[in-house]
Design an enzyme around this catalytic site. Structure first.
Site, PDB file in Angstrom:
ATOM      1  N   ARG A  96       0.921  -1.245   0.066  1.00 25.63           N
ATOM      2  CA  ARG A  96      -0.019   0.022  -0.069  1.00 25.63           C
ATOM      3  C   ARG A  96       1.130   0.996  -0.182  1.00 25.63           C
ATOM      4  O   ARG A  96       1.659   1.901   0.911  1.00 25.63           O
ATOM      5  CB  ARG A  96      -0.866   0.554   1.326  1.00 25.63           C
ATOM      6  CG  ARG A  96      -1.420  -0.968   1.122  1.00 25.63           C
ATOM      7  CD  ARG A  96      -3.128  -0.968   2.814  1.00 25.63           C
ATOM      8  NE  ARG A  96      -3.259  -2.029   2.645  1.00 25.63           N
ATOM      9  CZ  ARG A  96      -4.351  -3.069   2.580  1.00 25.63           C
ATOM     10  NH1 ARG A  96      -5.035  -2.524   1.251  1.00 25.63           N
ATOM     11  NH2 ARG A  96      -4.963  -3.582   2.452  1.00 25.63           N
ATOM     12  N   HIS A 458     -27.542  45.328   1.175  1.00 28.43           N
ATOM     13  CA  HIS A 458     -28.589  45.560   2.104  1.00 28.43           C
ATOM     14  C   HIS A 458     -29.094  44.598   2.025  1.00 28.43           C
ATOM     15  O   HIS A 458     -30.008  44.147   3.317  1.00 28.43           O
ATOM     16  CB  HIS A 458     -29.534  46.360   1.114  1.00 28.43           C
ATOM     17  CG  HIS A 458     -31.127  46.317   2.335  1.00 28.43           C
ATOM     18  ND1 HIS A 458     -32.353  46.277   2.168  1.00 28.43           N
ATOM     19  CD2 HIS A 458     -30.863  47.692   3.602  1.00 28.43           C
ATOM     20  CE1 HIS A 458     -32.817  46.853   2.877  1.00 28.43           C
ATOM     21  NE2 HIS A 458     -32.241  47.334   3.920  1.00 28.43           N
ATOM     22  N   ARG A 564     -28.488  49.825  14.352  1.00 30.39           N
ATOM     23  CA  ARG A 564     -28.769  50.425  13.271  1.00 30.39           C
ATOM     24  C   ARG A 564     -30.378  50.989  12.496  1.00 30.39           C
ATOM     25  O   ARG A 564     -31.344  51.230  12.589  1.00 30.39           O
ATOM     26  CB  ARG A 564     -28.807  50.019  11.199  1.00 30.39           C
ATOM     27  CG  ARG A 564     -27.581  49.263  11.330  1.00 30.39           C
ATOM     28  CD  ARG A 564     -27.714  48.517  10.213  1.00 30.39           C
ATOM     29  NE  ARG A 564     -26.413  48.141   9.892  1.00 30.39           N
ATOM     30  CZ  ARG A 564     -25.353  46.970   9.520  1.00 30.39           C
ATOM     31  NH1 ARG A 564     -26.365  45.605  10.133  1.00 30.39           N
ATOM     32  NH2 ARG A 564     -24.258  46.681   9.129  1.00 30.39           N
ATOM     33  N   GLU A 748     -14.338  53.390  10.082  1.00 32.79           N
ATOM     34  CA  GLU A 748     -15.491  53.155   8.411  1.00 32.79           C
ATOM     35  C   GLU A 748     -14.322  54.068   7.228  1.00 32.79           C
ATOM     36  O   GLU A 748     -14.485  53.762   6.150  1.00 32.79           O
ATOM     37  CB  GLU A 748     -16.364  53.704   8.234  1.00 32.79           C
ATOM     38  CG  GLU A 748     -17.509  53.617   8.708  1.00 32.79           C
ATOM     39  CD  GLU A 748     -19.025  53.296   9.386  1.00 32.79           C
ATOM     40  OE1 GLU A 748     -19.933  52.431   8.366  1.00 32.79           O
ATOM     41  OE2 GLU A 748     -19.355  54.519   9.658  1.00 32.79           O
ATOM     42  N   GLY A 769     -15.919  49.551  11.126  1.00 33.92           N
ATOM     43  CA  GLY A 769     -17.044  49.691  10.020  1.00 33.92           C
ATOM     44  C   GLY A 769     -17.244  48.611   9.229  1.00 33.92           C
ATOM     45  O   GLY A 769     -16.502  49.037   8.804  1.00 33.92           O
ATOM     46  N   THR A 770     -16.632  47.486   9.115  1.00 36.97           N
ATOM     47  CA  THR A 770     -15.495  46.952   8.473  1.00 36.97           C
ATOM     48  C   THR A 770     -16.762  46.673   7.348  1.00 36.97           C
ATOM     49  O   THR A 770     -15.558  46.739   6.080  1.00 36.97           O
ATOM     50  CB  THR A 770     -14.721  45.950   8.426  1.00 36.97           C
ATOM     51  OG1 THR A 770     -16.031  44.955   9.502  1.00 36.97           O
ATOM     52  CG2 THR A 770     -14.001  45.898   9.802  1.00 36.97           C
ATOM     53  N   ASP A 772     -18.319  48.891   5.456  1.00 41.26           N
ATOM     54  CA  ASP A 772     -17.356  50.586   4.878  1.00 41.26           C
ATOM     55  C   ASP A 772     -15.999  50.957   4.641  1.00 41.26           C
ATOM     56  O   ASP A 772     -15.492  51.317   3.541  1.00 41.26           O
ATOM     57  CB  ASP A 772     -18.121  51.595   5.559  1.00 41.26           C
ATOM     58  CG  ASP A 772     -19.829  51.776   5.273  1.00 41.26           C
ATOM     59  OD1 ASP A 772     -19.296  51.980   3.489  1.00 41.26           O
ATOM     60  OD2 ASP A 772     -20.720  52.537   6.316  1.00 41.26           O
ATOM     61  N   CYS A 834     -18.437  45.706  14.240  1.00 45.31           N
ATOM     62  CA  CYS A 834     -19.514  45.499  13.858  1.00 45.31           C
ATOM     63  C   CYS A 834     -19.929  45.186  12.716  1.00 45.31           C
ATOM     64  O   CYS A 834     -21.152  45.485  12.200  1.00 45.31           O
ATOM     65  CB  CYS A 834     -20.501  46.475  14.492  1.00 45.31           C
ATOM     66  SG  CYS A 834     -20.263  48.294  13.920  1.00 45.31           S
TER      67      CYS A 834
END
Ligand code: PEP
Ligand code: MG
Length: 886
Positions: A96, A458, A564, A748, A769-770, A772, A834
């Site tokens: 094998r 969105h 938001r 952001e 704000g990763t 943006d 966030c």
């Protein structure tokens, strides 16, 4: 001089460092089993060092290796009491090939090496079964010729057919004479067509098989696999040689697969199958397999002692490796042989159960249980999945933007979604893209599909927030607004037709597909408790509705990291008040409309504070550009004008004035609060009044965190903070009640990163704000990214979609810089994230390294984030780079 060959037998295996690399995964596994005193067939492994010495050469093996192999064979002869090529009880071998990890393209196993025109008859006599012996011989010649001579196996099949026609047997020869004739045809064919012969000397056979196995490292399939998985070219392969087990011989022989646990409960109970007799290739093909659990428990097994032995060994192996194991075994001549073991394959739910049971059985520590589970797999436990058993017609493939599967009738507007949902019908909302005004439709729909948009569009963000399956960027679909039809290639669907979506794979499927509902077990909660003990970072949620907030709490969120507020303005008559505010000609008009929104906001916030019961709640001031709130269709414009008692032309003028051509980089974020401070003031008042009221009701102070979005200049924050502070002072005086509160900002924009030290002089917390920040660092509009990002990933220009997993080198570096700068002016600043990456396990590992205080993600990702945060903390601490809790 490193060793070339490593022997193993039950209770004893020659050791080497880094066994898996040195012996291949098969050789290392057999050595491990042997050292655990499991009954393995005795044998030896020619290690990767020997392969390197020959440089995987196509030529003859070096003499020194041949000598070593000869000595190993002598050892094996002594151990087995059989002779290789002997004229009594000849030794037969299995060969094998394996590398450090399974690799396609390496040599297939060759069985029964040692059979030749003489030994086949001796074996036939020994077993009293000529057909078995000759069948094995034929198989050996075929696999030898395929491996060593590169012969085409189909040619052997043709030979068999010809011979069967000529002699008149069907299936296989009936007599020894017929068998000998067939084997003779094989020899003739090889001689005539390829000018070669299978050697009759067993040792020569073995050396040839080993040489050809070495060469298989260079097969095109293996080479491209190595390239794909970055496996070094000189890692090499190993060849394991062991004694054959006559497991296929009679009704007392067979092979099986045993699992150390019942995967559906996690309980330590042997399960699996055993198949008796017959030539067995794969368990799945065999109808009459026997349930091992019954065999072992019922005692009605053909060989109870063998199965008791099996249970004992499986238990030992499990205890040693600390995980549920699956073992392949054989039974021959009333004796048990273990052929290989590996971690038991299992589904997400089973994995959680097994990990927790292993801890409660004292086999592993909680930290090991945490590391065992893939955080992303928890998605499968929290959402329904598709039952993929039947046929499915995929209409389109987009991005899996929010996990889970759903089935329902196609609708094209939020209003129709609402109307059908009122009749208790399941609907899938299909839109080109969604806007805040579609939120109520998304809430009542079972799933959402958008033709445009990526994973931070969105639709994606809202769907994840409310835990609805969502597919975005299904670009091959087309909605024809005139006919009200959905085109998917040449298929045409109308409203009311059933479709199914898979928000993990991104598939949109025709018709209703059965769904598998998840069930959360108590073990899941226990695993989460383990994770909470191990993690350093906090886990908050992005939520604005009571429903989301409650869901997030039940998933263990430790507060709200992002509320938001714009999402709170669409339901019922709120949107009209909002539009009235936007359409008002002056500040007085705006304030009048804002007065209507104040009590609504206040009661929303009270509810959120109460649900969060003292946990931090970060509320973000209004962020999107105002045009998002204005009506779009002619009907809606007329309706808005009628309701507000203004001329339709005024509404149209205002829409035109507010129109923007930019990827969400216009009049939004703190820029709104600067242009229209009364909006921020109304929101601040609502927050403070709600905090006082909720605090009084609960008898414990509520400390709200007010977050200012899209700041790039310290003066922007100065301006907005001054308004917030002024409102706070007013409310406290009016209510004669002091409260504490924090004012912070989102980071952001690149300028905010570079000026983080001065911004931190004002901001009491930062939340990255990763979404943006990724958009602005890359200069990629997040809503249009889906159009080309998948090409980038396919072409290898980007490894991952940076809107899903933080781009450590670019955006990540910005975050690290901002953290350092912020701490230089405000040592104790609270730092969170966030953006959507806050719920992504790989991004969470980076946030842990950077020392963020918390991540905030949509409610259904909270458990994933808890587990991922725990794993990151454990890994860092094991690497000696752990951080203390702040
Ligand atoms: C962000 O930009 O990462 C963020 C959380 O804000 P939003 O997605 O609402 O722009
Ligand atoms: Mg943002």
């Amino acid at each position: 001089m490193p060793k070339r060959i490593f022997t193993f037998r039950q209770g004893d295996a020659e050791k080497t460092a880094d066994a898996v690399q040195a012996l291949g995964h098969k050789g290392a596994n057999l050595a491990l089993l042997a050292s655990l005193d499991a009954p393995v067939p005795p044998g030896f492994t020619v290690g990767t060092h020997a392969w390197r010495e020959t440089k995987g050469a196509a030529g003859d093996l070096p003499q020194i290796l041949k000598t070593d192999i000869g000595e190993a064979i002598e050892w094996l002869e002594t151990v087995t009491g059989r002779r290789f090529g002997g004229d009594q009880r000849p030794l037969l071998l299995a060969v094998r090939t394996s590398a450090g990890a399974p690799m396609p393209g390496l040599a297939e196993s060759v069985l029964d090496v040692g059979l030749n025109d003489a030994t086949v008859d001796i074996i036939a006599a020994e077993l009293d079964d000529a057909a078995f012996a000759y069948r094995s011989y034929r198989r050996f010649i075929e696999s030898f010729a395929a491996l060593v001579f590169d012969a085409d196996l189909a040619e052997f099949e043709d030979l068999c057919d010809l011979e069967s026609e000529r002699v008149g047997w069907s299936g296989e020869p009936r007599t020894v004479l017929e068998w000998r004739m067939l084997i003779g045809r094989y020899h003739d064919f090889l001689d005539r067509e390829l000018g070669v012969l299978v050697p009759q000397t067993p040792l020569q056979q073995l050396l040839e098989v080993i040489r050809a196995s070495f060469v298989s490292w260079r097969s095109p399939m293996a080479a491209s696999y190595r390239k794909l998985h970055a496996i070094p070219e000189n890692a090499g392969l190993a060849v394991t040689v062991h004694a054959m087990i006559f497991n296929e011989r009679d009704h007392k022989s067979g092979r099986g697969r045993a699992i150390s646990r019942d995967l559906s409960t996690g309980e330590a109970r042997l399960t699996g199958e055993f198949a008796l007799g017959g030539r067995i290739e794969a368990f799945d093909d065999i109808p009459e397999t026997i349930d091992l659990g019954q065999l072992v428990a019922g005692g009605a097994a053909p060989f109870p002692a063998v199965f008791a032995d099996l249970a004992h060994h499986v238990r030992r192996i499990e205890a040693h490796v600390g995980d549920a194991v699956e073992v392949e075994f054989m039974v021959g001549d009333d004796a048990l042989f273990l052929m290989q073991s590996r971690p038991a394959r299992r589904g997400a739910g089973e994995a959680v159960r097994v990990a927790v049971e292993l801890v409660s059985d004292g086999i592993i520590e909680p930290q090991d249980a945490i590391l065992r589970i893939d955080p992303a797999s928890l998605d499968l436990l929290l959402h329904p999945t598709l039952d993929r058993a039947g046929e499915m017609t995929v209409l389109a493939r987009g991005m899996g933007a929010s996990p889970g599967a759903a089935t329902g009738e196609v609708v094209f507007t939020a209003e129709r979604a609402q109307a059908l949902a009122n009749e208790d019908r399941s609907v899938i909302l299909v839109r080109n893209e969604t806007y805040p005004e579609d939120i109520h439709g998304m809430h009542v729909a079972d799933g959402v599909v958008t033709i445009r948009g990526g994973t931070t569009s969105h639709a994606a963000v809202v769907a994840r927030g409310i835990g609805k399956p969502c597919v975005t960027g299904a670009g091959s679909l087309r909605i024809n607004p005139e006919t009200g039809r959905l085109h998917a290639g040449d298929k045409v669907l109308k409203e009311g037709d059933q479709i199914t979506i898979d928000g993990s794979s991104g598939e949109v499927i025709e018709g209703a597909v059965a769904l598998i509902r998840p069930s959360l077990s108590g073990d899941f909660a226990i695993l989460m408790e383990f994770a909470d003990t191990a993690r350093r970072m906090g886990v908050r949620t992005n939520a604005e509705t009571p429903h989301e907030a409650r869901a997030a709490r039940s998933f263990g969120a430790e507060g709200i990291g992002l509320c938001r507020t714009e999402h709170m303005f669409f339901e019922g008559d709120r949107i009209q008040a909002m539009r009235e505010m936007i359409l008002a000609p002056d500040e007085i008009g705006r304030r009048r409309a804002l007065d209507k929104l104040l009590p609504i906001q206040r009661s929303d916030f009270i509810e959120l504070f109460e649900i969060m019961a003292g946990l931090p709640v970060t509320i973000r001031l209004l962020d999107p550009p105002l045009h998002e709130f204005l009506p779009k269709s002619d009907g809606e414009i007329a309706e808005t004008a009628g309701t507000l008692g203004v001329d339709e032309a005024v509404v149209r003028q205002r829409i035109a004035a507010l129109e923007e051509f930019n990827p969400m980089l216009g009049h939004r974020g703190c820029r709104l609060a600067i242009s229209y401070p009364e909006i921020a003031e109304m929101q601040a008042r609502a927050i403070f009044e709600a905090a006082i009221e909720a605090g009084e009701r609960a008898g414990a102070a509520v400390v709200p965190e007010i977050m200012v979005p899209l700041v790039s200049l310290r003066r922007e924050l100065d301006f907005v903070k001054a308004r917030i502070d002024a409102v706070a002072a007013q409310v406290m005086e009016e209510r004669a009640h002091r409260i504490d509160y924090l004012v912070g900002t989102m980071i952001e924009l690149p300028r905010a990163v570079v000026r983080a030290d001065t911004i931190a002089e004002v901001a009491e917390f930062f939340s990255f704000g990763t979404n943006d920040l990724t958009q602005t660092v890359y200069g990629i509009s997040r809503d249009d990214a889906a159009n080309f990002l998948s090409t980038y990933v396919r072409q290898g220009i980007l490894e991952r979609d940076p809107f899903q997993t933080v781009d450590v080198e670019g955006v990540g570096e910005m975050i690290a810089v901002a953290c350092e700068k912020a701490r230089s002016t405000r040592g104790d600043i609270s730092l969170g994230v966030c953006g959507e990456q806050g719920g992504d396990p790989d991004s969470i590992a980076f946030f842990e390294e950077t020392g963020l205080d918390y991540v905030s993600c949509s409610p259904f990702r909270v458990p994933i984030a808890r587990l991922a945060a725990a794993q990151s903390a454990i890994r860092l601490s094991r690497a000696g780079r752990g951080r203390a809790r702040r």
